[in-house]
Design a protein around this motif. Structure first.
Motif, PDB file in Angstrom:
ATOM      1  N   PHE A 117     -75.398  82.981  32.980  1.00 33.21           N
ATOM      2  CA  PHE A 117     -76.261  84.091  32.596  1.00 33.21           C
ATOM      3  C   PHE A 117     -76.347  84.242  31.075  1.00 33.21           C
ATOM      4  CE2 PHE A 117     -77.175  88.640  31.955  1.00 33.21           C
ATOM      5  CZ  PHE A 117     -78.389  88.697  32.612  1.00 33.21           C
ATOM      6  N   GLU A 118     -75.195  84.376  30.427  1.00 30.28           N
ATOM      7  CA  GLU A 118     -75.198  84.619  28.983  1.00 30.28           C
ATOM      8  C   GLU A 118     -75.628  83.388  28.186  1.00 30.28           C
ATOM      9  OE1 GLU A 118     -71.679  86.712  27.413  1.00 30.28           O
ATOM     10  OE2 GLU A 118     -71.183  87.088  29.515  1.00 30.28           O
ATOM     11  N   PRO A 120     -77.619  80.748  28.810  1.00 29.98           N
ATOM     12  CA  PRO A 120     -79.059  80.480  28.718  1.00 29.98           C
ATOM     13  C   PRO A 120     -79.781  81.464  27.798  1.00 29.98           C
ATOM     14  CG  PRO A 120     -78.349  80.308  30.981  1.00 29.98           C
ATOM     15  CD  PRO A 120     -77.197  80.843  30.211  1.00 29.98           C
ATOM     16  N   PHE A 121     -79.383  82.738  27.831  1.00 33.30           N
ATOM     17  CA  PHE A 121     -80.027  83.711  26.956  1.00 33.30           C
ATOM     18  C   PHE A 121     -79.653  83.489  25.492  1.00 33.30           C
ATOM     19  CE2 PHE A 121     -80.813  86.081  30.871  1.00 33.30           C
ATOM     20  CZ  PHE A 121     -82.142  86.441  30.656  1.00 33.30           C
ATOM     21  N   LEU A 124     -81.785  80.678  24.363  1.00 35.44           N
ATOM     22  CA  LEU A 124     -83.153  81.163  24.190  1.00 35.44           C
ATOM     23  C   LEU A 124     -83.273  81.968  22.896  1.00 35.44           C
ATOM     24  CD1 LEU A 124     -86.000  81.448  25.371  1.00 35.44           C
ATOM     25  CD2 LEU A 124     -85.178  83.506  26.547  1.00 35.44           C
ATOM     26  N   LYS A 125     -82.286  82.786  22.616  1.00 38.14           N
ATOM     27  CA  LYS A 125     -82.277  83.567  21.373  1.00 38.14           C
ATOM     28  C   LYS A 125     -82.297  82.635  20.164  1.00 38.14           C
ATOM     29  CE  LYS A 125     -78.568  84.668  19.550  1.00 38.14           C
ATOM     30  NZ  LYS A 125     -77.694  84.725  18.457  1.00 38.14           N
TER      31      LYS A 125
END
Length: 135
Positions: A117-118, A120-121, A124-125
């Motif tokens: 979860f964290e 991939p974000f 992306l960030k």
């Protein structure tokens, strides 16, 4: 050097029994005992010349990566496990076993949260923050 090693062992000889006794629900003044034990541990760890200074270790680096998951998931996991174990008669050994089960579950769930979860974000960030991608 010998004095420092003796102090290190004395710290652990105090902290470990204090935590075990502090986990016992029927131990008087358990909150105060746990507070003092962790204060001693924090003070001992913060000393520069301490053999207990593990802040630069790989374990703490990994825990630091999943710390947001630990923070967010620990109350949910604790409630779920403790509600399902409400029938257990609580003694010091059972408390330690439940603590270890809760701790292990929190660490595992936090790792999975970070991994799927964290991460991939965070990628992306980084991708969106890169000025080359906005040209």
């Amino acid at each position: 050097r010998i004095l420092n090693l003796c102090q290190s062992r004395m710290t652990w000889l105090f902290v470990i029994p204090a935590v075990i006794l502090g986990c016992s629900l029927d131990f008087p003044n358990r909150t105060e005992l746990m507070s003092v034990a962790f204060a001693v541990l924090v003070l001992r760890t913060s000393m520069r010349q301490s053999k207990c200074n593990y802040m630069g270790s790989e374990i703490f680096a990994r825990l630091g990566k999943i710390s947001f998951g630990i923070y967010m998931l620990h109350p949910i996991i604790m409630i779920l496990i403790l509600q399902n174990l409400s029938f257990v008669s609580w003694g010091p050994l059972e408390n330690v076993c439940v603590f270890l089960a809760i701790f292990g579950t929190i660490i595992a769930a936090s790792y999975l949260s970070y991994r799927f979860f964290e991460s991939p974000f965070l990628l992306l960030k980084d991708k969106l923050a890169d000025p080359k991608n906005h040209a």
